[in-house]
Motif scaffolding. Structure first.
Motif, PDB file in Angstrom:
ATOM      1  N   LYS A  29     -24.972  -0.150 -43.026  1.00 50.16           N
ATOM      2  CA  LYS A  29     -24.484  -1.402 -43.589  1.00 50.16           C
ATOM      3  C   LYS A  29     -23.709  -2.191 -42.538  1.00 50.16           C
ATOM      4  N   ARG A  30     -23.774  -3.514 -42.672  1.00 46.71           N
ATOM      5  CA  ARG A  30     -23.062  -4.377 -41.736  1.00 46.71           C
ATOM      6  C   ARG A  30     -21.576  -4.405 -42.094  1.00 46.71           C
ATOM      7  N   SER A  31     -20.752  -4.406 -41.059  1.00 52.11           N
ATOM      8  CA  SER A  31     -19.311  -4.430 -41.256  1.00 52.11           C
ATOM      9  C   SER A  31     -18.686  -5.160 -40.068  1.00 52.11           C
ATOM     10  N   THR A  32     -17.347  -5.225 -40.067  1.00 50.48           N
ATOM     11  CA  THR A  32     -16.630  -5.873 -38.972  1.00 50.48           C
ATOM     12  C   THR A  32     -15.582  -4.920 -38.414  1.00 50.48           C
ATOM     13  N   GLU A  33     -15.205  -5.169 -37.173  1.00 53.13           N
ATOM     14  CA  GLU A  33     -14.145  -4.399 -36.545  1.00 53.13           C
ATOM     15  C   GLU A  33     -13.203  -5.350 -35.818  1.00 53.13           C
ATOM     16  N   VAL A  34     -11.943  -4.989 -35.781  1.00 52.48           N
ATOM     17  CA  VAL A  34     -10.937  -5.811 -35.127  1.00 52.48           C
ATOM     18  C   VAL A  34     -10.969  -5.541 -33.625  1.00 52.48           C
ATOM     19  N   VAL A  35     -11.185  -6.591 -32.840  1.00 50.56           N
ATOM     20  CA  VAL A  35     -11.207  -6.482 -31.395  1.00 50.56           C
ATOM     21  C   VAL A  35      -9.798  -6.620 -30.825  1.00 50.56           C
ATOM     22  N   GLU A  36      -9.018  -7.565 -31.393  1.00 56.90           N
ATOM     23  CA  GLU A  36      -7.656  -7.809 -30.891  1.00 56.90           C
ATOM     24  C   GLU A  36      -6.823  -8.480 -31.981  1.00 56.90           C
ATOM     25  N   LYS A  37      -5.586  -8.037 -32.119  1.00 60.66           N
ATOM     26  CA  LYS A  37      -4.639  -8.680 -33.031  1.00 60.66           C
ATOM     27  C   LYS A  37      -3.898  -9.781 -32.262  1.00 60.66           C
ATOM     28  N   LEU A  38      -3.856 -10.984 -32.843  1.00 63.89           N
ATOM     29  CA  LEU A  38      -3.263 -12.131 -32.148  1.00 63.89           C
ATOM     30  C   LEU A  38      -1.890 -12.532 -32.667  1.00 63.89           C
ATOM     31  N   GLY A  39      -1.368 -11.836 -33.646  1.00 61.46           N
ATOM     32  CA  GLY A  39      -0.043 -12.188 -34.180  1.00 61.46           C
ATOM     33  C   GLY A  39      -0.158 -13.125 -35.383  1.00 61.46           C
ATOM     34  N   ASN A  40       1.014 -13.602 -35.846  1.00 60.20           N
ATOM     35  CA  ASN A  40       1.015 -14.459 -37.038  1.00 60.20           C
ATOM     36  C   ASN A  40       1.228 -15.920 -36.671  1.00 60.20           C
ATOM     37  N   GLN A  41       1.216 -16.750 -37.701  1.00 57.82           N
ATOM     38  CA  GLN A  41       1.304 -18.200 -37.493  1.00 57.82           C
ATOM     39  C   GLN A  41       2.661 -18.612 -36.930  1.00 57.82           C
ATOM     40  N   THR A  42       3.739 -17.968 -37.384  1.00 56.32           N
ATOM     41  CA  THR A  42       5.082 -18.313 -36.915  1.00 56.32           C
ATOM     42  C   THR A  42       5.194 -18.106 -35.409  1.00 56.32           C
ATOM     43  N   TYR A  43       4.623 -17.014 -34.919  1.00 55.72           N
ATOM     44  CA  TYR A  43       4.659 -16.733 -33.484  1.00 55.72           C
ATOM     45  C   TYR A  43       3.976 -17.850 -32.695  1.00 55.72           C
ATOM     46  N   TRP A  44       2.826 -18.319 -33.162  1.00 53.70           N
ATOM     47  CA  TRP A  44       2.088 -19.343 -32.432  1.00 53.70           C
ATOM     48  C   TRP A  44       2.704 -20.729 -32.578  1.00 53.70           C
ATOM     49  N   PHE A  45       3.403 -20.968 -33.678  1.00 55.48           N
ATOM     50  CA  PHE A  45       4.145 -22.230 -33.787  1.00 55.48           C
ATOM     51  C   PHE A  45       5.159 -22.337 -32.653  1.00 55.48           C
ATOM     52  N   LYS A  46       5.865 -21.236 -32.416  1.00 60.00           N
ATOM     53  CA  LYS A  46       6.876 -21.240 -31.361  1.00 60.00           C
ATOM     54  C   LYS A  46       6.222 -21.292 -29.983  1.00 60.00           C
ATOM     55  N   LYS A  47       5.169 -20.524 -29.791  1.00 65.16           N
ATOM     56  CA  LYS A  47       4.527 -20.441 -28.474  1.00 65.16           C
ATOM     57  C   LYS A  47       3.890 -21.772 -28.079  1.00 65.16           C
ATOM     58  N   LEU A  48       3.273 -22.477 -29.028  1.00 56.48           N
ATOM     59  CA  LEU A  48       2.600 -23.736 -28.739  1.00 56.48           C
ATOM     60  C   LEU A  48       3.492 -24.957 -28.999  1.00 56.48           C
ATOM     61  N   ASN A  49       4.714 -24.689 -29.492  1.00 54.83           N
ATOM     62  CA  ASN A  49       5.676 -25.778 -29.759  1.00 54.83           C
ATOM     63  C   ASN A  49       5.056 -26.819 -30.695  1.00 54.83           C
ATOM     64  N   THR A  50       4.613 -26.335 -31.857  1.00 55.85           N
ATOM     65  CA  THR A  50       3.996 -27.219 -32.848  1.00 55.85           C
ATOM     66  C   THR A  50       4.205 -26.647 -34.237  1.00 55.85           C
ATOM     67  N   ASN A  51       4.074 -27.526 -35.240  1.00 59.39           N
ATOM     68  CA  ASN A  51       4.126 -27.095 -36.628  1.00 59.39           C
ATOM     69  C   ASN A  51       2.802 -27.364 -37.345  1.00 59.39           C
ATOM     70  N   ASP A  52       1.764 -27.714 -36.577  1.00 53.67           N
ATOM     71  CA  ASP A  52       0.465 -28.069 -37.142  1.00 53.67           C
ATOM     72  C   ASP A  52      -0.457 -26.839 -37.116  1.00 53.67           C
ATOM     73  N   PRO A  53      -0.809 -26.304 -38.285  1.00 53.98           N
ATOM     74  CA  PRO A  53      -1.692 -25.119 -38.307  1.00 53.98           C
ATOM     75  C   PRO A  53      -3.049 -25.368 -37.654  1.00 53.98           C
ATOM     76  N   SER A  54      -3.578 -26.602 -37.734  1.00 53.66           N
ATOM     77  CA  SER A  54      -4.892 -26.879 -37.154  1.00 53.66           C
ATOM     78  C   SER A  54      -4.870 -26.737 -35.636  1.00 53.66           C
ATOM     79  N   VAL A  55      -3.712 -27.062 -35.010  1.00 51.54           N
ATOM     80  CA  VAL A  55      -3.581 -26.911 -33.560  1.00 51.54           C
ATOM     81  C   VAL A  55      -3.639 -25.433 -33.180  1.00 51.54           C
ATOM     82  N   VAL A  56      -2.976 -24.607 -33.985  1.00 45.12           N
ATOM     83  CA  VAL A  56      -2.978 -23.163 -33.724  1.00 45.12           C
ATOM     84  C   VAL A  56      -4.389 -22.593 -33.871  1.00 45.12           C
ATOM     85  N   VAL A  57      -5.078 -22.975 -34.950  1.00 39.55           N
ATOM     86  CA  VAL A  57      -6.437 -22.465 -35.198  1.00 39.55           C
ATOM     87  C   VAL A  57      -7.377 -22.887 -34.083  1.00 39.55           C
ATOM     88  N   ALA A  58      -7.302 -24.146 -33.647  1.00 41.07           N
ATOM     89  CA  ALA A  58      -8.171 -24.632 -32.578  1.00 41.07           C
ATOM     90  C   ALA A  58      -7.906 -23.877 -31.284  1.00 41.07           C
TER      91      ALA A  58
END
Length: 358
Positions: A29-58
């Motif tokens: 059966k087809r399944s998925t596996e995690v290659v790398e954990k990237l952290g949560n949204q709060t971490y990326w808000f601080k790292k990218l200096n933004t509050n826009d979720p679309s910027v983080v996703v892009a």
């Protein structure tokens, strides 16, 4: 499969992962596996200096694509191993034989797993037939020996054993009964890997002796190739024009090897359906019945007393007629209802006239 970004939303946060699709080898059966954990949204808000979720996703989608491109780049799967020439290997360190991986790769290319799965489904047994067949074949390449010695030596293979010695013995009668099914499937798969030419088939026989003086239903006293006074079994092999084995036969040691040619030709006729082929064999298989059996037959012979420049090659090509040496007498071969009959012939014309020519 390609890497992609996955978002996992909870009540208070959003977590990001790079995942990859794969097929589970056990459940299929087809399944998925995690290659790398990237952290949560709060971490990326601080790292990218933004509050826009679309910027983080892009940004993270771009990151996943870069990692996927790196994975697909030439040489990206190379592993650097650093060895210390001064470090001693412990005496109790495990030693593995990896030489079997090369013939094992060929077996996988021939889809031996799929062939064995069909047999397993037919007989409903539990032992791993594909692993047993692969180990038996690879072991005969790396260190030839008996079934018991193979079971002992394959413990040095890198892959752990998942069967017992009794399982090997249980598989042998099944493999014997399914031998022509396996040969047919291997031919089909090998044709996808390399070009097979069956327009000319080469056939010859040999025999093997056993270190015993007792006969049984299979080992019989016969003419040994090594002139040994022991019971033997006979073995015949068909090869294509490139020398790749096509089909084989094992028969009792007291049987005439000439009959084995016709038996194996029946199997080839069934496997190749309407395929036309020429059989090439030596004088030992040159019985008169064998000459008229296939559509075309090539006989090879040697001429120790006559210069080659004064004679034609000792080759007989059969189509609809047979010419006889030193005689204009003609034998017409008639095929009716799958039976061959000779008109205007003596009982054993080959004994009367000697060799045949085209």
């Amino acid at each position: 499969m390609s890497y992609r970004l996955k978002q996992s939303k909870s009540k208070n946060s959003v977590s990001f992962f790079i995942i990859s699709d794969y097929t589970n080898p056990e459940t299929k059966k087809r399944s998925t596996e995690v290659v790398e954990k990237l952290g949560n949204q709060t971490y990326w808000f601080k790292k990218l200096n933004t509050n826009d979720p679309s910027v983080v996703v892009a940004h993270l989608k771009k990151l996943a694509k870069e990692k996927d491109d790196q994975r697909k780049a030439p040489g990206s799967n190379l592993v650097n191993v650093v060895l210390d020439e001064n470090k001693k290997i412990p005496m109790d360190a495990p030693i593995y034989n990896v030489g079997y991986l090369f013939p094992n790769k060929i077996l996988h290319m021939l889809s031996i797993k799929g062939i064995c799965e069909e047999i397993e489904a037919k007989y409903q047994f539990k032992f791993p037939l594909e692993r047993i067949v692969s180990d038996l074949v690879c072991a005969q390449v790396v260190f030839p020996g008996s079934k018991r010695s193979v079971f002992r030596e394959v413990k040095k293979f890198f892959d752990p054993i998942t069967y017992s010695l009794d399982d090997i013995y249980r598989s042998l009668p099944i493999l014997s009964s399914e031998r022509y099914f396996i040969e047919s499937k291997l031919y089909d798969q090998s044709s996808k890997i390399c070009e097979r030419d069956t327009t000319v088939l080469f056939y010859d026989c040999t025999n093997f002796y056993y270190e015993t003086e007792d006969e049984d239903d299979f080992r019989k006293y016969g003419k040994s190739k090594e002139n040994r006074p022991n019971p033997i079994v006979q073995y015949g092999l068909f090869m294509d024009s490139k020398g790749i084995p096509l089909a084989d036969i094992v028969f009792d040691g007291n049987q005439n090897e000439q009959a084995s040619l016709r038996t194996l030709e029946d199997k080839i006729d069934a496997d190749f359906k309407d395929s036309k082929f020429i059989v090439c064999a030596d004088a030992g298989l040159n019985g008169f019945e064998n000459k008229i059996y296939p559509e075309q037959f090539i006989k090879t012979d040697k001429w120790p007393e006559t210069p080659l420049k004064n004679v034609f090659p000792a080759i007989l090509l059969f189509t609809n007629q047979v010419s006889v040496n030193r005689s204009s007498f003609l034998y017409n071969v008639i095929r009716t209802n799958n039976q061959e009959r000779i008109l205007n012939n003596d009982t054993h014309p080959e004994q009367q006239y000697g060799r045949f020519y085209s």
